[in-house]
Design an enzyme around this catalytic site. Structure first.
Site, PDB file in Angstrom:
ATOM      1  N   CYS A   1       0.827  -1.209   0.000  1.00  0.00           N
ATOM      2  CA  CYS A   1       0.000   0.000   0.000  1.00  0.00           C
ATOM      3  C   CYS A   1       0.861   1.259   0.000  1.00  0.00           C
ATOM      4  CB  CYS A   1      -0.938   0.012   1.210  1.00  0.00           C
ATOM      5  SG  CYS A   1      -2.014   1.460   1.258  1.00  0.00           S
TER       6      CYS A   1
ATOM      7  N   CYS B   1      -0.509   4.084   2.265  1.00  0.00           N
ATOM      8  CA  CYS B   1      -0.333   3.887   3.701  1.00  0.00           C
ATOM      9  C   CYS B   1       1.121   4.082   4.124  1.00  0.00           C
ATOM     10  CB  CYS B   1      -0.777   2.477   4.090  1.00  0.00           C
ATOM     11  SG  CYS B   1      -2.479   2.097   3.668  1.00  0.00           S
ATOM     12  N   ASP B   2       2.038   3.429   3.416  1.00  0.00           N
ATOM     13  CA  ASP B   2       3.405   3.322   3.888  1.00  0.00           C
ATOM     14  C   ASP B   2       4.387   4.256   3.195  1.00  0.00           C
ATOM     15  OD1 ASP B   2       2.386   1.288   5.452  1.00  0.00           O
ATOM     16  OD2 ASP B   2       2.875  -0.261   3.993  1.00  0.00           O
TER      17      ASP B   2
END
Length: 552
Positions: free
Chosen positions: A370, A373-374
């Site tokens: 992701c 997200c990261d």
């Protein structure tokens, strides 16, 4: 310094009218730029309600033991002088909860004030059974999956004050994040140990916390799982069981319940893979929604019917009935067993993996799926994106804004993404594309990813070495989705993509077994087609059941 625009401020003021009791924002800040923004944010928020009061100083340390600056707690005013911890109601934010986490801040204000969380009686009962826990969630304000974890743990801690929760914005505490080796969010820690990584809701998190509470020195099977299994095993056979919790399973469950069939659902989490979708603009009748909101809407709709929902749990195996209209048996990971005359499998799909050495070992330690997200955790670092389709190129473009350098590695000899995306990628100064490359290994130093190995497919017949190494701090795998059907390989007919083979009505060639959604061979993997296949399977199951000799 203003952090909220006029429209957002107006929405906030309207939402805060739902506050019940006064709350205090206890700030712990210094002279850093982030602290200034935190002070500005809580000042703007407090101005929208006369039920919010700000306190600055060391009281934050005395209340929670925190040493993080900036941080602030949201505390119910009536509990501030309480000597009994069971009466204290508060949650803690460290860093700046804007972006996707602004909704977490608003929800925390409402719930700490006494606004009732929207949970089931069973969930509340499970939360109140938990003992003492002090957990920390590391999140990113650009993460799509983080708010559910932050909001769920906040809700848990508000209902059961024996549990303390702190949400930490990773980019504001980089040294802490690197010391713990956090390379994927959301990441939940307790006593310095990672206990949960990735998206999780209240049911999953309660189960995780319960599993960490040792009983007679043995925590191999959590009390939560044992209770779930006991509940399953006490059930009489159902008319139909839905395996899955996404759009297809939800549509099917609603249709079967409306047909008067005794219905159960077993799922690992509510909403399925759709919860990871940030923006949905092709959901008919809605010009825009989010995956998280759609998952919540599906959950609310299902709750309108008499449907037994068993979560969080997974179907581990399927025993087929020995004769038509007999009972099929689902064995769950918790140890529970469910039986029904018909089963609709709608288990969806998950990220496809490379299947190379080091990938599993370094998952969440540099291997990620992701970029939203990261990505912020890889600021000024070198990353590799594996996959040259739309998702891979979109990830590379996104990451190029934070990373030092991005290398796209594609198995085929050309990238498969849309030309408009390729044009954007080609104009970025810190990106590189390598085609005809087969990733062979993810290398690490024991703690995190250090390199990605690949084989040059064009040199397969050459005598020279064809293995190459890209030094990297992270690798984002973007090679599509794989159906969640591995538990059925010896039971149901699957195609070469491991999808369940069905006819146009969602029927398999086994009486009483139906399939829908992304785990089936439905060609178009869309939310709207998942609804359709779920409804088809439900109607087919109803048609199958009314022809049972038992009904004659």
């Amino acid at each position: 310094m203003s952090l909220l625009n006029t429209s957002l401020t107006a929405q906030l003021a309207e939402l805060l009218k739902k506050m019940v009791l006064p709350v205090e924002l206890v700030a712990y800040t210094d002279n850093s730029e982030t602290s200034q923004k935190v002070r500005a944010l809580i000042n703007e928020v407090s101005q929208q309600s006369n039920k919010i009061n700000i306190i600055e100083g060391e009281q934050a340390v005395k209340q929670t033991g925190t040493i993080r600056k900036p941080s602030f707690i949201i505390r119910r005013a009536e509990s501030k002088n309480s000597k009994n911890q069971e009466n204290e109601v508060f949650v803690t934010f460290a860093g700046l909860p804007l972006g996707h986490e602004f909704s977490s801040l608003i929800l925390a204000l409402l719930q700490v004030s006494g606004y009732a969380p929207k949970i089931t009686d069973e969930q509340r009962e499970s939360i109140l059974k938990l003992g003492e826990h002090n957990v920390t969630t590391y999140m990113s304000v650009t993460c799509l999956n983080c708010p559910e974890v932050v909001q769920s743990l906040n809700t848990i801690s508000i209902i059961n004050p024996k549990i303390q929760h702190t949400a930490v914005e990773g980019s504001a505490f980089r040294e802490e994040v690197e010391r713990l080796g956090v390379m994927s969010v959301p990441a939940v820690f307790e006593n310095g140990k990672l206990i949960s990584s990735g998206r999780a809701g209240i049911d999953e998190l309660v189960a995780i916390l319960a599993s960490n509470e040792k009983s007679d020195g043995n925590n191999s099977v959590s009390a939560q799982n044992a209770a779930l299994a006991e509940k399953m095993n006490a059930q009489d056979p159902y008319d139909i069981i839905l395996v899955g919790g996404g759009p297809a399973a939800s549509a099917a469950a609603i249709y079967t319940a409306r047909k008067g069939l005794r219905t159960a659902m077993i799922m690992d989490h509510r909403g399925g893979q759709v919860v990871e979708t940030e923006s949905i603009e092709n959901h008919i009748s809605q010009t825009h929604t989010t995956g998280a909101q759609l998952a919540a809407d599906l959950t609310k709709h299902i709750a309108q019917y008499n449907i037994d929902v068993f979560t969080p749990d997974w179907a581990d195996s399927l025993d087929l009935a020995k004769e038509a209209y007999g009972l099929h048996t689902i064995h769950a990971r918790s140890g529970g067993v469910l039986k029904a005359r018909a089963v609709i499998i709608a288990t969806g799909a998950t990220w496809r993996t490379l299947g190379v050495p080091g990938e599993d070992e370094y998952r969440n330690r540099g291997v990620s799926f992701c970029p939203h997200c990261d990505g912020p955790l890889f600021k000024d670092k070198n990353v590799v994106v594996v996959g040259g389709g739309n998702s891979g190129v979109e990830a590379a473009i996104d990451l190029a804004g934070v990373a030092k350098h991005v290398t796209v590695v594609e198995f085929m000899d050309t990238l498969k993404a849309d030309q408009v995306l390729l044009n954007t990628l080609n104009n970025l100064p810190n990106t590189e594309v390598i085609t005809s490359a087969a990733v062979s290994k993810v290398e690490g130093n024991g703690n995190k990813v250090t390199a990605v190995h690949y084989l040059d497919r064009n040199s397969e017949n050459n005598s020279e070495s064809k293995e190459h190494v890209i030094e990297a701090d992270g690798v984002f795998v973007q090679i599509g989705l794989a159906p969640n059907t591995s538990w059925l390989e010896n039971q149901l007919p699957l195609n070469k993509r491991k999808e369940i083979i069905t006819d146009r009505a969602g029927c398999t060639d086994i009486p009483g077994i139906f399939a829908a959604g992304d785990c089936s061979d439905e060609p178009y993997k869309q939310i709207i087609t998942a609804y359709g296949t779920g409804a088809n399977a439900a109607l087919s199951a109803f048609d199958y059941l009314i022809r049972s000799p038992q009904n004659k």
